[in-house]
Write a protein that holds these residues in place. Structure first.
Motif, mmCIF file in Angstrom:
data_model
loop_
_atom_site.group_PDB
_atom_site.id
_atom_site.type_symbol
_atom_site.label_atom_id
_atom_site.label_comp_id
_atom_site.label_asym_id
_atom_site.label_seq_id
_atom_site.Cartn_x
_atom_site.Cartn_y
_atom_site.Cartn_z
ATOM 1 N N VAL A 246 90.969 23.098 24.416
ATOM 2 C CA VAL A 246 92.292 23.525 23.867
ATOM 3 C C VAL A 246 93.214 22.216 24.809
ATOM 4 O O VAL A 246 94.298 21.776 23.833
ATOM 5 C CB VAL A 246 92.741 24.795 24.395
ATOM 6 C CG1 VAL A 246 94.338 25.003 23.837
ATOM 7 C CG2 VAL A 246 91.985 25.814 23.337
ATOM 8 N N GLN A 249 92.585 19.422 22.266
ATOM 9 C CA GLN A 249 92.687 19.764 20.928
ATOM 10 C C GLN A 249 91.609 18.894 20.068
ATOM 11 O O GLN A 249 91.898 18.417 19.087
ATOM 12 C CB GLN A 249 93.907 19.214 20.294
ATOM 13 C CG GLN A 249 95.253 20.087 21.000
ATOM 14 C CD GLN A 249 95.214 21.572 20.532
ATOM 15 O OE1 GLN A 249 95.063 21.989 19.390
ATOM 16 N NE2 GLN A 249 95.411 22.471 21.427
ATOM 17 N N SER A 266 93.528 21.915 15.786
ATOM 18 C CA SER A 266 94.821 22.466 15.969
ATOM 19 C C SER A 266 94.671 23.949 16.471
ATOM 20 O O SER A 266 94.298 24.815 15.557
ATOM 21 C CB SER A 266 95.854 22.271 15.046
ATOM 22 O OG SER A 266 97.036 22.717 15.557
ATOM 23 N N GLN A 335 98.317 19.150 19.111
ATOM 24 C CA GLN A 335 98.832 20.453 19.531
ATOM 25 C C GLN A 335 98.488 21.576 18.877
ATOM 26 O O GLN A 335 98.029 21.231 17.672
ATOM 27 C CB GLN A 335 100.677 20.181 19.502
ATOM 28 C CG GLN A 335 101.020 20.221 18.029
ATOM 29 C CD GLN A 335 102.445 20.303 17.851
ATOM 30 O OE1 GLN A 335 103.138 19.095 17.534
ATOM 31 N NE2 GLN A 335 103.165 21.311 18.452
ATOM 32 N N GLY A 336 98.396 22.827 19.460
ATOM 33 C CA GLY A 336 98.222 23.778 18.848
ATOM 34 C C GLY A 336 99.355 24.488 17.985
ATOM 35 O O GLY A 336 100.543 24.668 18.400
#
Length: 401
Positions: A246, A249, A266, A335-336
């Motif tokens: 994470v 990513q 993502s 980015q998530g």
């Protein structure tokens, strides 16, 4: 002249003969029910045995049938009592047994009428009317994977029973899971209705796993009996474990120890983070609907055609294609932005050559996707097929054997 007394040994012999005669009359008086068990009157008469006794309830839906000794079956007719419908079946090649072509229905009344010819030429007949075990008094375990499947190294053997099991030891002792790799396989109970089996480490690539289910007649709870009797096998494919980081990513796909691809992804947003931990692909859908209201997100989203989707948790975590992202500001690798799923770049219709399609095409049910560095907690072992997130000592402690 006085007649002498008989010799004492002669009196004992007469007494013994009288006892034998009484015993013989007793055996004759205690003959069985000829309807369901036609006992031979002589060596030239066939003996027919119908496994379900006349008038019985709770008969097996698997093993009910007819057998004969000292002769061969000439005709067997089985019908459903209520409808009169014939139940197809077949006589074995040696003429010694008959069984239905398919498993019988639970809670159904049947009638069997059988005839046979003895080795000496005499004809015998037997019949039985009986009822199979009811749904209320039986349990079934739905299991995965099914026989003939090819799965990834993380796939457990998972049973979900339709009724609560109180005698877990008895039930577990009648399910055996073995691997051609020789790995020790142990069962673990999640509550009263789920039993999973796995080895300490992932299955060895290329191994064959066999599950033998011998639950027919096994009492899983008071007055509730199993009805399954079968053996199934599946094969384990190549080893593929993909790790989602994470922080970066990205997802690194490792197959048989070698990195074959690194894919930008993502993950979940700061407000809806993705679980950490080892998650097993449980289902694959080329396209599926995702509705936020079904997983606690209200009306935040409802997408009818999510492409290249693979389930990771029961609660709704998927790794899937995303075609609705902002083309001017793609989030993948940066980015998530999801509600907890892992998104890969894709197009509507799931037909183009995209990262999401590549991963879908190169994944098996049972492959492992591991997530690390997420701010969220580790996924619960029973949220999906994710028992790998439990230490081996805790896993074995959950066995009833």
């Amino acid at each position: 002249m006085t007649t002498p007394d008989a010799h004492p040994n002669a009196r004992r012999t007469l007494a013994a003969c009288a006892a034998l005669m009484v015993g013989a009359m007793t055996l004759t008086a205690c003959g069985g029910d000829a309807k369901a068990d036609n006992k031979a009157g002589g060596s030239d008469e066939a003996r027919i045995v119908i496994s379900a006794k006349d008038g019985s309830a709770g008969a097996s839906i698997n093993s009910t049938g007819v057998k004969v000794s000292d002769g061969k079956l000439t005709e067997v007719k089985m019908t459903e009592s209520e409808t009169g419908a014939d139940v197809p079946g077949s006589v074995a090649g040696d003429g010694k047994s008959w069984k239905p072509a398919k498993r019988l229905e639970r809670g159904t009344k049947y009638r069997i009428a059988a005839t046979a010819k003895g080795d000496g030429g005499k004809t015998a007949a037997a019949n039985s009317t009986f009822t199979t075990v009811s749904t209320a008094n039986s349990f079934i375990g739905t299991y995965t994977p099914d026989g003939g499947a090819k799965v990834g190294v993380g796939m457990p053997v998972s049973f979900t029973f339709d009724k609560a099991i109180t005698d877990k030891k008895e039930v577990q002792s009648h399910i055996e899971v073995t691997s051609s790799s020789g790995q020790k396989v142990v069962g673990h109970w999640f509550g009263a209705q789920r039993l999973d089996f796995r080895p300490k480490e992932y299955w060895k690539a290329g191994s064959k796993v066999t599950t033998k289910v011998d639950l027919d007649g096994v009492e899983g709870a008071k007055g509730v009996y199993g009805v399954q009797d079968k053996t199934v096998s599946f094969t384990v494919g190549r080893s593929q474990v993909s790790t989602v980081d994470v922080d970066s990513q990205t997802m690194k796909v490792v197959r048989d120890g070698r990195t074959v691809k690194t894919v930008p992804i993502s993950a979940g947003s700061a407000d809806n983070s993705t679980y950490n931990g080892q998650m097993v692909i449980a289902e694959k859908f080329r396209q599926t609907r995702m509705n936020g209201s079904t997983v606690g997100y209200g009306g935040e989203y409802d997408i009818a055609d999510v492409p290249n989707a693979m389930r990771l948790t029961t609660s709704g975590t998927f790794i899937h294609g995303n075609y609705w992202y902002d083309r001017g500001n793609p989030p993948f690798g940066r980015q998530g932005t999801s509600h907890g799923c892992i998104g890969l770049a894709d197009v509507q219709g799931a037909g183009s050559d995209t990262s999401a399609k590549w991963f879908f095409d190169n994944s098996l049910v049972g492959d492992v996707v591991t997530v690390k560095n997420s701010p969220d907690k580790t996924v619960a072992p029973d949220n999906g097929l994710n028992g790998w997130n439990m230490a081996w000592s805790a896993w074995t402690a959950g066995s009833a054997l």
